[in-house]
Design an enzyme around this catalytic site. Structure first.
Site, PDB file in Angstrom:
ATOM      1  CB  CYS A   1     -31.905 -40.427  15.100  1.00 14.37           C
ATOM      2  SG  CYS A   1     -33.559 -39.709  15.253  1.00 14.37           S
TER       3      CYS A   1
ATOM      4  CD  GLU B   1     -33.906 -38.314  21.198  1.00 17.03           C
ATOM      5  OE1 GLU B   1     -32.771 -38.653  20.833  1.00 17.03           O
ATOM      6  OE2 GLU B   1     -34.917 -39.040  21.035  1.00 17.03           O
TER       7      GLU B   1
ATOM      8  CB  CYS C   1     -34.142 -36.699  17.760  1.00 20.00           C
ATOM      9  SG  CYS C   1     -35.437 -37.944  17.930  1.00 20.00           S
TER      10      CYS C   1
ATOM     11  CG  HIS D   1     -37.538 -41.101  17.846  1.00 19.94           C
ATOM     12  ND1 HIS D   1     -36.344 -41.117  17.168  1.00 19.94           N
ATOM     13  CD2 HIS D   1     -38.334 -41.991  17.207  1.00 19.94           C
ATOM     14  CE1 HIS D   1     -36.400 -41.976  16.184  1.00 19.94           C
ATOM     15  NE2 HIS D   1     -37.605 -42.518  16.172  1.00 19.94           N
TER      16      HIS D   1
END
Length: 160
Positions: A85, A57, A88, A55
Site C-alpha cells: 500500500c 512490510e 508501506c 503492516h
C-alpha cells in the site's frame, strides 16, 4: 517469472502470513533478505498491537533495521505476499530497500501496479525495483479464504 530463490523466500513470507491468519489478522507476511539470508520478518498485526502502521512490510523492515543496527536497508530485498500500500511503500522508499517482490496484486490499495504506479514516480528521491506475481495463487488464496470466513462463505460457495 519466479525463480527458485524467489519462490523459497515468498514461501517464508507465506509462513508469516499464516501466523497473521492464525491471530485473526489479515494474512499478509513479509521477509527482508540480504545476501541470501533472512534478516527480518513480520506479519500484519494492527489489531493486536492497536497500531495502524503494523503492516507486514513495516514489521519486517523494523526487524531488519534492528538486526543491522541501521534504518537504511540498501542491498536488501523485501518479499511480501500482497502488493504494498502507499504507507508501506513510503517506508520501503525511506529504508532504501533495493528490490520488492510480491505475490498477489491488491486492486483496492496496491500502489505498485493496481491503484497507481508509485514505484514508477521518478520525482521521489529513492527508487526500488518491484515485481509481482511470485506464488500469486497461493498468496491470493490465503487472502480469499480469510475474507470468505469473515463473510461466512464456505469454499464451495466461493467456487460458484
Amino acid at each position: 517469472m519466479a525463480d527458485d530463490t524467489d519462490s523459497y523466500f515468498m514461501g517464508l513470507a507465506l509462513e508469516q502470513a499464516r501466523q497473521a491468519d492464525a491471530a485473526g489478522e489479515v494474512p499478509v507476511g513479509a521477509v527482508v533478505v540480504k545476501d541470501g539470508a533472512v534478516i527480518g520478518s513480520g506479519f500484519n498485526q494492527p489489531i493486536r498491537l492497536n497500531d495502524p502502521s503494523a503492516h507486514a512490510e513495516v514489521m519486517a523492515l523494523r526487524a531488519a533495521a534492528r538486526h543491522l543496527g541501521n534504518y537504511r536497508l540498501a542491498g536488501c530485498s523485501l518479499y511480501v505476499t500482497l502488493e504494498p500500500c502507499a504507507m508501506c511503500s513510503g517506508a520501503i522508499f525511506h529504508s532504501r530497500i533495493s528490490h520488492v517482490i510480491y505475490g498477489a496484486a491488491d486492486p483496492k490499495t496496491g500502489v505498485v501496479e493496481s491503484v497507481m504506479k508509485l514505484f514508477d514516480e521518478h520525482r521521489l528521491n529513492h527508487h526500488a525495483s518491484a515485481r509481482g506475481g511470485v506464488l500469486a495463487d497461493a498468496c491470493g488464496s490465503l487472502l480469499q479464504a480469510f475474507f470468505a470466513r469473515r463473510r461466512g462463505f464456505s469454499k464451495s460457495q466461493l467456487a460458484d
